[in-house]
Design a protein around this motif. Structure first.
Motif, PDB file in Angstrom:
ATOM      1  N   PRO A 118     -50.608  -6.051  20.594  1.00 16.22           N
ATOM      2  CA  PRO A 118     -49.707  -6.111  19.413  1.00 16.22           C
ATOM      3  C   PRO A 118     -48.816  -4.673  19.034  1.00 16.22           C
ATOM      4  CG  PRO A 118     -52.000  -4.671  19.624  1.00 16.22           C
ATOM      5  CD  PRO A 118     -51.651  -4.569  20.252  1.00 16.22           C
ATOM      6  N   GLY A 119     -48.360  -4.306  18.817  1.00 13.83           N
ATOM      7  CA  GLY A 119     -47.317  -3.640  18.881  1.00 13.83           C
ATOM      8  C   GLY A 119     -45.922  -4.155  18.988  1.00 13.83           C
ATOM      9  N   VAL A 120     -45.610  -5.492  19.569  1.00 14.01           N
ATOM     10  CA  VAL A 120     -44.556  -6.269  19.926  1.00 14.01           C
ATOM     11  C   VAL A 120     -44.264  -7.241  18.973  1.00 14.01           C
ATOM     12  CG1 VAL A 120     -43.627  -7.487  21.465  1.00 14.01           C
ATOM     13  CG2 VAL A 120     -44.288  -5.913  22.296  1.00 14.01           C
ATOM     14  N   ASN A 121     -43.342  -6.940  17.957  1.00 13.62           N
ATOM     15  CA  ASN A 121     -42.836  -7.882  17.241  1.00 13.62           C
ATOM     16  C   ASN A 121     -41.984  -9.392  17.495  1.00 13.62           C
ATOM     17  OD1 ASN A 121     -41.569  -8.880  14.846  1.00 13.62           O
ATOM     18  ND2 ASN A 121     -41.739  -7.576  13.410  1.00 13.62           N
ATOM     19  N   MET A 122     -42.025 -10.006  17.679  1.00 15.58           N
ATOM     20  CA  MET A 122     -41.083 -10.725  18.692  1.00 15.58           C
ATOM     21  C   MET A 122     -39.930 -10.653  17.735  1.00 15.58           C
ATOM     22  SD  MET A 122     -42.219 -10.896  21.174  1.00 15.58           S
ATOM     23  CE  MET A 122     -40.944 -11.732  22.618  1.00 15.58           C
ATOM     24  N   GLU A 123     -40.164 -10.593  16.515  1.00 20.18           N
ATOM     25  CA  GLU A 123     -39.164 -10.898  15.229  1.00 20.18           C
ATOM     26  C   GLU A 123     -37.838 -10.223  15.612  1.00 20.18           C
ATOM     27  OE1 GLU A 123     -37.881 -13.295  12.577  1.00 20.18           O
ATOM     28  OE2 GLU A 123     -40.002 -13.925  13.211  1.00 20.18           O
ATOM     29  N   GLN A 124     -37.924  -8.913  16.270  1.00 20.43           N
ATOM     30  CA  GLN A 124     -36.576  -8.323  16.439  1.00 20.43           C
ATOM     31  C   GLN A 124     -36.022  -8.716  17.300  1.00 20.43           C
ATOM     32  OE1 GLN A 124     -38.110  -4.748  17.149  1.00 20.43           O
ATOM     33  NE2 GLN A 124     -39.661  -4.863  18.434  1.00 20.43           N
ATOM     34  N   PHE A 125     -36.409  -9.858  18.055  1.00 19.41           N
ATOM     35  CA  PHE A 125     -35.471 -10.350  19.203  1.00 19.41           C
ATOM     36  C   PHE A 125     -34.576 -11.463  18.877  1.00 19.41           C
ATOM     37  CE2 PHE A 125     -39.056  -8.126  21.658  1.00 19.41           C
ATOM     38  CZ  PHE A 125     -38.097  -6.905  21.667  1.00 19.41           C
ATOM     39  N   ARG A 126     -34.386 -11.902  17.783  1.00 20.90           N
ATOM     40  CA  ARG A 126     -34.173 -13.314  16.769  1.00 20.90           C
ATOM     41  C   ARG A 126     -32.427 -13.512  17.265  1.00 20.90           C
ATOM     42  NH1 ARG A 126     -36.478 -16.138  11.698  1.00 20.90           N
ATOM     43  NH2 ARG A 126     -37.189 -17.511  14.017  1.00 20.90           N
ATOM     44  N   GLU A 127     -31.862 -11.897  16.736  1.00 24.99           N
ATOM     45  CA  GLU A 127     -30.857 -11.430  17.165  1.00 24.99           C
ATOM     46  C   GLU A 127     -30.135 -11.935  17.833  1.00 24.99           C
ATOM     47  OE1 GLU A 127     -30.287  -7.145  17.351  1.00 24.99           O
ATOM     48  OE2 GLU A 127     -31.135  -8.520  15.099  1.00 24.99           O
ATOM     49  N   GLY A 128     -30.737 -11.313  19.471  1.00 28.57           N
ATOM     50  CA  GLY A 128     -30.274 -11.221  20.466  1.00 28.57           C
ATOM     51  C   GLY A 128     -30.889 -11.764  21.793  1.00 28.57           C
ATOM     52  N   LYS A 129     -31.957 -12.795  21.265  1.00 27.15           N
ATOM     53  CA  LYS A 129     -33.046 -12.615  22.077  1.00 27.15           C
ATOM     54  C   LYS A 129     -33.790 -12.313  22.959  1.00 27.15           C
ATOM     55  CE  LYS A 129     -30.294 -17.417  21.985  1.00 27.15           C
ATOM     56  NZ  LYS A 129     -29.865 -18.610  21.902  1.00 27.15           N
ATOM     57  N   TYR A 130     -33.115 -11.420  23.718  1.00 30.42           N
ATOM     58  CA  TYR A 130     -34.414 -10.849  24.032  1.00 30.42           C
ATOM     59  C   TYR A 130     -33.457  -9.596  24.725  1.00 30.42           C
ATOM     60  CZ  TYR A 130     -30.439 -11.223  27.739  1.00 30.42           C
ATOM     61  OH  TYR A 130     -28.711 -11.054  28.482  1.00 30.42           O
ATOM     62  N   ILE A 131     -32.592  -8.538  23.724  1.00 34.85           N
ATOM     63  CA  ILE A 131     -32.297  -7.532  23.536  1.00 34.85           C
ATOM     64  C   ILE A 131     -32.662  -6.952  21.810  1.00 34.85           C
ATOM     65  CG2 ILE A 131     -29.941  -7.906  24.103  1.00 34.85           C
ATOM     66  CD1 ILE A 131     -30.014  -5.187  24.930  1.00 34.85           C
ATOM     67  N   HIS A 132     -32.837  -5.551  21.556  1.00 36.05           N
ATOM     68  CA  HIS A 132     -32.807  -5.804  20.294  1.00 36.05           C
ATOM     69  C   HIS A 132     -31.651  -4.268  20.236  1.00 36.05           C
ATOM     70  CE1 HIS A 132     -33.665  -4.561  16.120  1.00 36.05           C
ATOM     71  NE2 HIS A 132     -33.968  -3.914  16.564  1.00 36.05           N
ATOM     72  N   ILE A 133     -30.386  -3.995  19.473  1.00 31.00           N
ATOM     73  CA  ILE A 133     -30.249  -2.576  19.271  1.00 31.00           C
ATOM     74  C   ILE A 133     -30.840  -1.631  17.948  1.00 31.00           C
ATOM     75  CG2 ILE A 133     -28.045  -1.376  19.285  1.00 31.00           C
ATOM     76  CD1 ILE A 133     -26.522  -3.605  20.342  1.00 31.00           C
ATOM     77  N   ASP A 134     -31.682  -0.198  18.800  1.00 28.33           N
ATOM     78  CA  ASP A 134     -31.728   0.706  18.153  1.00 28.33           C
ATOM     79  C   ASP A 134     -30.689   1.107  17.012  1.00 28.33           C
ATOM     80  OD1 ASP A 134     -34.151  -0.547  18.147  1.00 28.33           O
ATOM     81  OD2 ASP A 134     -34.423   0.483  20.465  1.00 28.33           O
ATOM     82  N   SER A 135     -29.552   1.644  18.029  1.00 27.29           N
ATOM     83  CA  SER A 135     -28.774   2.318  17.734  1.00 27.29           C
ATOM     84  C   SER A 135     -27.701   2.425  18.769  1.00 27.29           C
ATOM     85  CB  SER A 135     -28.767   4.171  17.672  1.00 27.29           C
ATOM     86  OG  SER A 135     -29.482   3.938  18.616  1.00 27.29           O
ATOM     87  N   MET A 136     -26.375   2.732  17.663  1.00 25.49           N
ATOM     88  CA  MET A 136     -24.778   2.763  18.094  1.00 25.49           C
ATOM     89  C   MET A 136     -24.348   3.712  17.695  1.00 25.49           C
ATOM     90  SD  MET A 136     -21.807  -0.364  18.070  1.00 25.49           S
ATOM     91  CE  MET A 136     -23.013  -1.774  19.030  1.00 25.49           C
ATOM     92  N   VAL A 137     -23.573   4.219  18.908  1.00 26.92           N
ATOM     93  CA  VAL A 137     -22.958   5.625  18.502  1.00 26.92           C
ATOM     94  C   VAL A 137     -21.420   5.172  19.733  1.00 26.92           C
ATOM     95  CG1 VAL A 137     -22.832   8.179  19.120  1.00 26.92           C
ATOM     96  CG2 VAL A 137     -24.858   7.169  18.600  1.00 26.92           C
ATOM     97  N   ILE A 138     -20.908   5.963  18.493  1.00 23.45           N
ATOM     98  CA  ILE A 138     -19.290   5.409  18.658  1.00 23.45           C
ATOM     99  C   ILE A 138     -18.465   7.284  18.663  1.00 23.45           C
ATOM    100  CG2 ILE A 138     -16.739   4.582  19.165  1.00 23.45           C
ATOM    101  CD1 ILE A 138     -18.990   2.134  17.863  1.00 23.45           C
ATOM    102  N   GLU A 139     -18.005   7.345  20.004  1.00 24.11           N
ATOM    103  CA  GLU A 139     -17.553   8.868  19.662  1.00 24.11           C
ATOM    104  C   GLU A 139     -15.891   8.901  19.620  1.00 24.11           C
ATOM    105  OE1 GLU A 139     -19.464  12.379  21.801  1.00 24.11           O
ATOM    106  OE2 GLU A 139     -21.195  11.159  21.393  1.00 24.11           O
ATOM    107  N   PHE A 140     -14.746   8.859  19.221  1.00 29.06           N
ATOM    108  CA  PHE A 140     -14.140   8.458  18.623  1.00 29.06           C
ATOM    109  C   PHE A 140     -13.354   9.643  19.549  1.00 29.06           C
ATOM    110  CE2 PHE A 140     -14.621   5.786  14.954  1.00 29.06           C
ATOM    111  CZ  PHE A 140     -14.438   4.389  15.801  1.00 29.06           C
ATOM    112  N   ASN A 141     -12.178   9.083  20.652  1.00 33.29           N
ATOM    113  CA  ASN A 141     -11.409  10.260  21.669  1.00 33.29           C
ATOM    114  C   ASN A 141     -10.133  10.065  21.573  1.00 33.29           C
ATOM    115  OD1 ASN A 141     -10.090  12.320  22.806  1.00 33.29           O
ATOM    116  ND2 ASN A 141     -11.381  12.153  24.895  1.00 33.29           N
ATOM    117  N   GLN A 142      -8.888  11.210  20.868  1.00 38.46           N
ATOM    118  CA  GLN A 142      -7.669   9.321  20.443  1.00 38.46           C
ATOM    119  C   GLN A 142      -8.088   8.234  20.724  1.00 38.46           C
ATOM    120  OE1 GLN A 142      -6.190  11.643  23.929  1.00 38.46           O
ATOM    121  NE2 GLN A 142      -5.338  13.446  22.579  1.00 38.46           N
ATOM    122  N   THR A 143      -7.008   7.852  21.134  1.00 34.86           N
ATOM    123  CA  THR A 143      -7.143   6.101  21.251  1.00 34.86           C
ATOM    124  C   THR A 143      -8.022   6.023  21.957  1.00 34.86           C
ATOM    125  OG1 THR A 143      -5.494   6.521  22.633  1.00 34.86           O
ATOM    126  CG2 THR A 143      -4.429   5.796  21.076  1.00 34.86           C
TER     127      THR A 143
END
Length: 152
Positions: free
Chosen positions: A24-49
């Motif tokens: 019951p813990g798997v919601n297959m709807e969340q995999f729609r955009e990437g088919k088999y991967i769902h991105i929970d978070s993305m952290v971009i740390e800038f360091n000059q260029t």
């Protein structure tokens, strides 16, 4: 001997898929955009260029079994697909639930400022966090692209 190995792998995959359907813990709807991967978070740390990007994700049950059997390097093309609009990316580490990417020339220098032009993302993370060199942070929910910004 090869037939036994193939049958064993097929049984493992079938058992994992059946467990995913019953679980019951798997919601297959969340995999729609990437088919088999769902991105929970993305952290971009800038360091000059440049920038370091940490992605936290979860995989569909089938992808988890596939990764268990064949390794995480098979996720590299999917990770690179997320950053299709960026020019110089280097996947440094891929794990079961996270990846670390280094991006060269994500921004350009203009006098004492660094300018980052908006870039489209291949998949929407639930939360995109931008970390500037002075350690201030900006969170964006369900970002389709990085915003245009400047920093010192």
């Amino acid at each position: 001997m090869k037939v036994k190995a193939i049958i064993t792998i097929a049984l493992i995959i079938s058992a994992a898929l059946m467990a995913a359907k019953v679980s019951p813990g798997v919601n297959m709807e969340q995999f729609r955009e990437g088919k088999y991967i769902h991105i929970d978070s993305m952290v971009i740390e800038f360091n000059q260029t440049d920038a370091d990007v940490q992605i936290k994700y979860h995989l569909s049950p089938f992808a988890q079994v596939y990764m268990f059997l064949f390794g995480s390097r098979h996720l590299e093309p999917k990770i690179e697909e997320i950053f299709f609009d960026f020019k110089n990316i280097e996947v440094q580490r891929i794990g079961r639930t996270s990846a670390l990417i280094h991006i060269n020339d994500i921004s350009r220098q203009n006098n004492e400022y660094y300018l980052h032009d908006s870039r489209e993302l291949g998949m929407q993370p639930d939360i995109l966090t931008l970390v500037y060199p002075d350690r201030t942070k900006q969170n964006i929910e369900h970002a389709k692209a990085t915003p245009p910004i400047f920093y010192i």
